[in-house]
Design a protein around this motif. Structure first.
Motif, short mmCIF file in Angstrom:
data_model
loop_
_atom_site.label_atom_id
_atom_site.label_comp_id
_atom_site.label_asym_id
_atom_site.label_seq_id
_atom_site.Cartn_x
_atom_site.Cartn_y
_atom_site.Cartn_z
N PHE A 1 0.82 -1.21 0.00
CA PHE A 1 0.00 0.00 0.00
C PHE A 1 0.86 1.27 0.00
CE2 PHE A 1 -4.01 -2.25 1.63
CZ PHE A 1 -4.60 -2.20 0.38
N ALA A 2 2.06 1.19 0.56
CA ALA A 2 2.97 2.35 0.56
C ALA A 2 3.38 2.73 -0.85
CB ALA A 2 4.19 2.07 1.42
N THR A 3 3.36 1.76 -1.78
CA THR A 3 3.76 2.06 -3.16
C THR A 3 2.79 3.04 -3.83
OG1 THR A 3 2.57 0.16 -4.09
CG2 THR A 3 4.89 -0.18 -3.51
N LEU A 4 1.57 3.14 -3.31
CA LEU A 4 0.61 4.10 -3.86
C LEU A 4 1.12 5.53 -3.72
CD1 LEU A 4 -2.94 2.90 -2.78
CD2 LEU A 4 -2.07 3.11 -5.08
N GLY A 5 1.93 5.76 -2.69
CA GLY A 5 2.49 7.10 -2.46
C GLY A 5 3.30 7.60 -3.63
N THR A 6 3.98 6.69 -4.33
CA THR A 6 4.81 7.06 -5.49
C THR A 6 3.95 7.77 -6.53
OG1 THR A 6 6.12 5.07 -5.11
CG2 THR A 6 6.42 6.16 -7.23
N GLY A 7 2.86 7.13 -6.89
CA GLY A 7 1.96 7.69 -7.91
C GLY A 7 1.32 8.98 -7.46
N MET A 8 0.94 9.03 -6.18
CA MET A 8 0.28 10.23 -5.66
C MET A 8 1.22 11.43 -5.68
SD MET A 8 -1.99 8.53 -2.66
CE MET A 8 -2.71 10.04 -2.04
N MET A 9 2.48 11.21 -5.26
CA MET A 9 3.48 12.29 -5.27
C MET A 9 3.75 12.77 -6.70
SD MET A 9 4.73 13.05 -2.21
CE MET A 9 5.03 12.40 -0.60
N LEU A 10 3.91 11.80 -7.62
CA LEU A 10 4.16 12.15 -9.02
C LEU A 10 3.01 12.98 -9.58
CD1 LEU A 10 5.65 8.96 -10.72
CD2 LEU A 10 6.62 11.24 -10.79
N GLY B 1 14.17 9.79 -9.75
CA GLY B 1 14.37 10.34 -8.40
C GLY B 1 13.20 10.01 -7.49
N ALA B 2 11.99 10.16 -8.03
CA ALA B 2 10.78 9.86 -7.24
C ALA B 2 10.77 8.40 -6.80
CB ALA B 2 9.54 10.18 -8.06
N ILE B 3 11.15 7.52 -7.72
CA ILE B 3 11.12 6.08 -7.42
C ILE B 3 12.24 5.69 -6.46
CG2 ILE B 3 11.53 3.82 -8.50
CD1 ILE B 3 9.58 4.95 -10.75
N LEU B 4 13.43 6.23 -6.68
CA LEU B 4 14.56 5.94 -5.77
C LEU B 4 14.26 6.47 -4.36
CD1 LEU B 4 17.68 6.73 -7.99
CD2 LEU B 4 17.08 4.51 -7.04
N GLY B 5 13.71 7.67 -4.30
CA GLY B 5 13.37 8.27 -3.00
C GLY B 5 12.34 7.45 -2.26
N ASP B 6 11.43 6.85 -3.02
CA ASP B 6 10.38 6.07 -2.37
C ASP B 6 10.88 4.75 -1.80
OD1 ASP B 6 8.51 7.97 -2.61
OD2 ASP B 6 7.42 7.08 -4.27
N LEU B 7 12.03 4.30 -2.24
CA LEU B 7 12.61 3.10 -1.63
C LEU B 7 12.86 3.35 -0.14
CD1 LEU B 7 15.16 1.88 -4.34
CD2 LEU B 7 12.91 0.95 -3.84
#
Lengths: 278, 272
Positions: free
Chosen positions: A96-105, A130-136
């Protein structure tokens, strides 16, 4: 009536060098750009209360709810159920935390931040990378919070440190694959709420139509058929095997294959959608 | 500048104004498709989740007559009303922060109708969600043994419960500064039903949670509905006792929340 003199076509003036004609940056520069924007993504976590709530309180809430409220009815006791459910809650929190990636983008694109990035001398795909690396980092935080609070409640790793670390790395790898689906939704959807809505539509059946919180055998036959081929089921089985023991090889292998498959399908789609949108 | 003097209006005018505001609130709900679909899809999703995914695992612990679905329907109705309260709080907070109430005050309408419209619209939305829960419940095997009179009693309890929750949500919407904060403020209303006998009997919970689950306001409402529909409560208490407790709890919440919301609305829309 006089006619305006038509200028004679001469040699075309040399184009003014601009961002479009800048030299192709070296891989080192591209990587530096990506890491700079990844750091921006990490810094954004602490300024977004909703995100902080999701990362810190959601895993805690799920653990308390499923262990102390439902645990007795499912397993006959809270401790037995905590040992069973914590690997599942780990998977649930991180997916569910992966949803944050799309929302931030989506937020960044709709507020015009990405248009500003395009005016900078950086690699075009750096904001996405950067967005994806940061989300790790977000996924690691989610894992640490869940495991830490689980330990407070009485969960104990019954394998060894190496297996537990491998379990965490497997989760991060799977989340990395899933976040490309989220990134694709983030680029396609018009609003952050839209990302959340479509994300839940995709992820809710995947997450809850699995054995994260109950054993497959307690479900009706038609649902068992779906649960048995669900990638989240393989991931949960792998996590249970690596954290509390049991045969891990097949589950780990299938989880990695699913992660690779998801990445191979959704990473190109996300990049293509990103190129179109920006 | 002095406020325009408005003579006292008859109840018929008030009702007419309120109905216009109900129409406005409902139209706004329909025009926000994501929120509207979520509000309708959520009860269905939760029903399927609890009945099919958790139902088999819960059945032994719950020991319900005729399967877990017969146990869970009242709990889901209460939970969905909690989610509906969030929508109401956000709608009230949006109205208060967007300046639309100031526009309404310049019109010849009753001031209270704005708030009454939101509450009545909330009641309509939540009753639709409840009807959906009941329909899906019947579809997945819920078999109530209630007489028409029992059904009437259950519906009356639902209306009382939703009205109280809507007024409470309106209070949250009037107190906080923004729609986002209103959404956060009602989070507790969505979480409390889990700590009741909604999904599992209080006796199966951890020792520290049992007294909370047994003595909180949501449990008597759930047990009253369960008693009216299924002919027995899960706590073993008499139906009359649970019903009386539910009416006292939510009657008091309704009166207190409606009074507070009215005062807050008057206070926030007073001429400066």
């Amino acid at each position: 009536m006089t006619t305006a003199a038509v200028p004679t076509p001469g040699p075309r003036p040399a184009p003014v060098p601009g961002p479009a004609l800048a030299r192709r940056p070296s891989p080192a520069t591209a990587l530096a750009n990506s890491f700079t924007l990844a750091w921006r993504s990490v810094l954004k976590i602490k300024t977004n209360p909703e995100d902080l709530f999701g990362l810190w309180f959601q895993p805690i809430m799920y653990l308390v709810l499923f262990t102390y409220v439902f645990g007795g009815a499912i397993a006959g006791g809270t401790h037995q159920y905590l040992q069973f459910s914590l690997p599942g809650v780990l998977v649930l929190s991180v997916v569910f935390a992966t949803l944050g990636t799309g929302m931030m983008l989506s937020q960044d694109i709709s507020t015009g931040v990405f248009d500003r990035f395009r005016a900078l001398p950086i690699v075009r795909w750096a904001p996405l990378a950067g967005a994806i690396l940061g989300d790790l980092v977000r996924y690691v935080i989610s894992i640490l919070v869940t495991l830490g609070f689980g330990y407070v409640l009485g969960f104990r790793v019954q394998t060894n440190v190496v297996a537990a670390v491998l379990g965490c790395l497997l989760l991060v790898a799977f989340a990395f694959a899933m976040c490309w689906l989220s990134a694709m939704l983030g680029v396609i959807a018009k609003t952050a709420q839209g990302v959340q809505w479509w994300g839940f539509l995709f992820m809710f059946p995947l997450v809850f139509g699995s054995n994260i919180l109950t054993s497959t055998s307690s479900m009706p036959g038609w649902l068992q058929a779906f649960v048995k081929v669900n990638p989240v089921t393989y991931l949960t089985e792998a996590e249970r095997a690596l954290l509390i023991g049991g045969p891990a090889a097949v589950a780990v292998e299938r989880s990695l294959l699913w992660a690779l498959g998801i990445f191979v399908v959704f990473a190109p789609l996300a990049v293509a959608a990103y190129r179109r949108r920006t | 500048m002095t406020a325009v003097y408005q003579p006292a209006k008859s109840p018929a005018y008030f009702l007419s104004d309120a109905l216009v505001m109900v129409g406005r609130s409902l139209r706004r709900s329909v025009r926000d498709p994501e929120a509207f679909i979520t509000a309708l899809a959520l009860p269905v999703t939760l029903m399927l989740l609890f009945v099919y995914v958790f139902g088999g695992a819960f059945e032994a612990g719950v020991g319900s007559h005729g399967g877990y679905v017969n146990y869970v329907v009242p709990g889901l109705i209460v939970l969905c009303a909690g989610f509906g309260a969030g929508t109401t709080a956000v709608a009230v907070a949006t109205d208060m922060s967007s300046g639309i109430v100031d526009r309404f005050r310049s019109m010849p309408i009753t001031a209270w109708s704005v708030l009454a419209g939101q509450i009545m619209a909330s009641l309509a939305r939540n009753l639709l969600a409840t009807a959906l829960v009941i329909a899906v419940g019947l579809g997945v095997g819920w078999r109530p043994v209630a007489s028409p009179l029992d059904w009437l009693g259950a519906i009356a309890m639902i209306v009382l419960f939703i009205s109280a929750m809507s007024w409470l949500a309106a209070c949250f919407g009037l107190v906080v500064g923004s729609p986002e904060a209103a959404n956060g403020a009602t989070f507790a209303l969505m979480f409390i039903p889990y700590l009741s006998s909604a999904f599992v009997p209080a006796g199966t919970m951890a020792a520290g949670l049992r007294p909370i689950a047994a003595n909180q306001p949501f449990t008597p409402v759930i047990e009253t509905m369960r008693g009216l529909w299924m002919g027995h409560t899960s706590t073993g208490a008499a139906l009359g006792h649970e019903a009386l407790l539910a009416v006292i709890y939510f009657g008091a919440i309704l009166v207190a929340a409606a009074s507070l919301a009215s005062w807050l609305f008057r206070h926030r829309t007073a001429s400066h």
